[in-house]
Design a protein around this motif. Structure first.
Motif, PDB file in Angstrom:
ATOM      1  N   GLU A  35       0.830  -1.212   0.000  1.00 32.13           N
ATOM      2  CA  GLU A  35       0.000   0.000   0.000  1.00 32.13           C
ATOM      3  C   GLU A  35       0.867   1.266   0.000  1.00 32.13           C
ATOM      4  OE1 GLU A  35      -4.022   1.604   2.285  1.00 32.13           O
ATOM      5  OE2 GLU A  35      -2.678   0.221   3.318  1.00 32.13           O
ATOM      6  N   LYS A  37       4.004   1.503  -1.264  1.00 29.48           N
ATOM      7  CA  LYS A  37       4.772   1.620  -2.504  1.00 29.48           C
ATOM      8  C   LYS A  37       3.889   1.858  -3.732  1.00 29.48           C
ATOM      9  CE  LYS A  37       8.706   0.732  -2.829  1.00 29.48           C
ATOM     10  NZ  LYS A  37       9.943   1.556  -2.768  1.00 29.48           N
ATOM     11  N   TRP A  38       2.652   1.418  -3.688  1.00 30.22           N
ATOM     12  CA  TRP A  38       1.802   1.372  -4.871  1.00 30.22           C
ATOM     13  C   TRP A  38       1.632   2.712  -5.591  1.00 30.22           C
ATOM     14  CZ3 TRP A  38      -0.483  -3.080  -6.902  1.00 30.22           C
ATOM     15  CH2 TRP A  38      -1.413  -2.876  -7.929  1.00 30.22           C
ATOM     16  N   PRO A  39       1.274   3.812  -4.921  1.00 32.75           N
ATOM     17  CA  PRO A  39       0.928   5.037  -5.668  1.00 32.75           C
ATOM     18  C   PRO A  39       2.035   5.535  -6.584  1.00 32.75           C
ATOM     19  CG  PRO A  39       0.254   5.218  -3.366  1.00 32.75           C
ATOM     20  CD  PRO A  39       1.103   3.995  -3.464  1.00 32.75           C
ATOM     21  N   ALA A  40       3.284   5.469  -6.162  1.00 32.27           N
ATOM     22  CA  ALA A  40       4.385   6.015  -6.968  1.00 32.27           C
ATOM     23  C   ALA A  40       5.035   4.988  -7.875  1.00 32.27           C
ATOM     24  CB  ALA A  40       5.445   6.620  -6.040  1.00 32.27           C
ATOM     25  N   ARG A  46       5.020  -2.676  -9.849  1.00 35.43           N
ATOM     26  CA  ARG A  46       3.989  -3.258  -8.980  1.00 35.43           C
ATOM     27  C   ARG A  46       3.959  -4.777  -9.114  1.00 35.43           C
ATOM     28  NH1 ARG A  46      -0.801   1.093 -10.567  1.00 35.43           N
ATOM     29  NH2 ARG A  46       0.052   2.866  -9.358  1.00 35.43           N
ATOM     30  N   LYS A  85      -5.293  -2.955  -6.381  1.00 34.05           N
ATOM     31  CA  LYS A  85      -6.506  -2.681  -7.155  1.00 34.05           C
ATOM     32  C   LYS A  85      -7.586  -3.728  -6.930  1.00 34.05           C
ATOM     33  CE  LYS A  85      -6.718  -1.027 -11.222  1.00 34.05           C
ATOM     34  NZ  LYS A  85      -6.609  -0.802 -12.686  1.00 34.05           N
ATOM     35  N   ASP A 257      -2.991   2.196 -13.496  1.00 35.11           N
ATOM     36  CA  ASP A 257      -3.972   3.138 -12.959  1.00 35.11           C
ATOM     37  C   ASP A 257      -5.082   3.419 -13.960  1.00 35.11           C
ATOM     38  OD1 ASP A 257      -2.633   3.449 -10.536  1.00 35.11           O
ATOM     39  OD2 ASP A 257      -1.338   5.029 -11.319  1.00 35.11           O
ATOM     40  N   ASP A 263       1.095   0.047 -19.860  1.00 35.82           N
ATOM     41  CA  ASP A 263       1.395   1.199 -19.028  1.00 35.82           C
ATOM     42  C   ASP A 263       2.117   2.257 -19.860  1.00 35.82           C
ATOM     43  OD1 ASP A 263       1.385   2.638 -16.693  1.00 35.82           O
ATOM     44  OD2 ASP A 263       3.227   1.760 -15.901  1.00 35.82           O
TER      45      ASP A 263
END
Length: 393
Positions: A35, A37-40, A46, A85, A257, A263
């Motif tokens: 959680e 590490k995920w956003p950046a 990932r 996700k 995302d 990606d």
């Protein structure tokens, strides 16, 4: 105080007591780490994080009674437990049972002070599901991610210090050695490109795609997927150039995302906005010009696309490549047919550059290699010239 223990300034409790009160399971900590590490993290990163956590977790359990089999564990951990996700979705019943078992039976973080337990994790990283030893290039990223997860545990005051550096470990040498014959030579390269062009309409369309990977430019497949007309300098005569500014790695919609299968990324090992300039020989210039005259471009300028105009998929070009290899080399045993993966074509390209006298630093720049790979190119070049090998220009 008599024992010399540090105290937490906020609670006033001795740190060992505070950690005991705040102790969580490895499973919970691994999810907290994902959680964080995920956003950046890019989508490809990932998948690497999830892979490392899914490999470590089965080694960090207090019992094996009722343990799901290895493939069930991997599916539940990789696809659900460590994919942020999916956390809002209800997993299938069998996945739910797997995750409930893991949640009940993973060890507390305080147990990771034991070097023998950490050895089990490293052993798990070194083994494939079929029991064979993984390549060093697979082991190292997993160990690095696990090390970082333990650093996060220190930051969260779940561990005093990171215990992993205390474990002396070296990856066992694999039984199978790399076959030098797996790198295609110029004659085989021509055979393969001709064979690709004979694989129907899709093969004809992808011939220039593989030309960008094979010998001529050394592109990664996800860079060739995003190659656009504006990236190509294609004079009527002589050498041209590719000016690469991005890639579209295929990772699956559950990791991006945007929900797209590819990606949106810059160049690997480069700052996000940097452009990589690669000189290309007349043969590839001609190939790309002929491709543009025959097929044009997609609305966004891409040279290569599916029948419906979408991004070229690994499954699609992989199928064409497999058929072309069979056509070019016949039914020889798989390990003895060169060019097993489209990505392997980059190795042939780099070998050609070095044998032609291109400096290792320049070869690393053209191919956008990371530090470890660049050092390897220098070593290979040094060995070649120390043996008096004459570059074939």
């Amino acid at each position: 105080m008599n024992n010399g223990e540090r105290f937490d300034e906020a609670s006033g409790l001795p740190l060992p007591e505070l950690r005991k009160l705040n102790d969580v399971s490895w499973y919970q900590h691994a999810r907290d780490y994902i959680e964080m590490k995920w956003p950046a993290a890019p989508a490809k990163t990932r998948t690497g994080l999830a892979e490392a956590m899914a490999s470590a977790t089965p080694a960090l359990v207090s019992t094996r009674r009722g343990m799901p089999d290895a493939r069930q564990l991997r599916r539940g951990l990789y696809s659900w437990a460590f994919n942020l996700k999916r956390w809002t979705e209800d997993p299938h019943a069998d996945v739910q049972r797997t995750l409930e078992w893991v949640e009940r039976n993973t060890v507390p973080m305080s147990a990771l002070d034991d070097p023998l337990l950490l050895r089990k994790v490293l052993t798990a990283f070194a083994a494939r599901l079929d029991g064979k030893t993984v390549a060093a290039s697979v082991f190292r990223p997993k160990r690095a991610i696990f090390h970082n997860a333990l650093e996060f545990a220190v930051e969260a005051r779940r561990l005093d210090v990171n215990p992993l550096p205390q474990v002396q470990w070296s990856l066992p040498k694999p039984v199978e050695q790399v076959d030098s014959g797996s790198v295609v030579n110029p004659r085989q390269a021509r055979q393969l490109l001709d064979a690709v062009g004979e694989q129907g309409d899709r093969g004809k369309h992808l011939r220039a795609f593989f030309g960008c990977l094979l010998y001529h430019a050394g592109l990664r497949p996800d860079e060739a997927v995003w190659l656009r007309r504006e990236n190509c300098e294609l004079p009527l005569e002589g050498w041209g150039a590719l000016h690469l500014d991005g890639s579209r790695p295929g990772v699956g919609s559950s990791w991006t995302d945007s929900g797209a299968a590819h990606d949106q990324r810059g160049l690997k090992w480069r700052p996000e906005k940097e452009v990589r300039h690669v000189p290309i020989p007349p043969v590839l210039v001609t190939m790309l010009r002929e491709h543009l005259e025959t097929y044009g471009t997609a609305p966004d300028g891409r040279l290569f696309r599916t029948a419906r105009g979408g991004l070229v998929q690994e499954s699609g070009y992989g199928e064409v490549w497999a058929r072309a290899r069979m056509a070019a080399f016949g039914p020889a045993p798989q390990p003895h047919r060169p060019g097993a993966r489209p990505y392997d074509l980059r190795h042939a390209c780099v070998s050609m550059w070095l044998n032609s006298g291109v400096a290792p630093v320049e070869a690393a720049r053209r191919g956008s290699h990371g530090g470890r790979a660049a050092e390897g190119l220098r070593e290979v070049s040094g060995r070649r010239h120390s043996h008096g090998e004459r570059p074939d220009r």
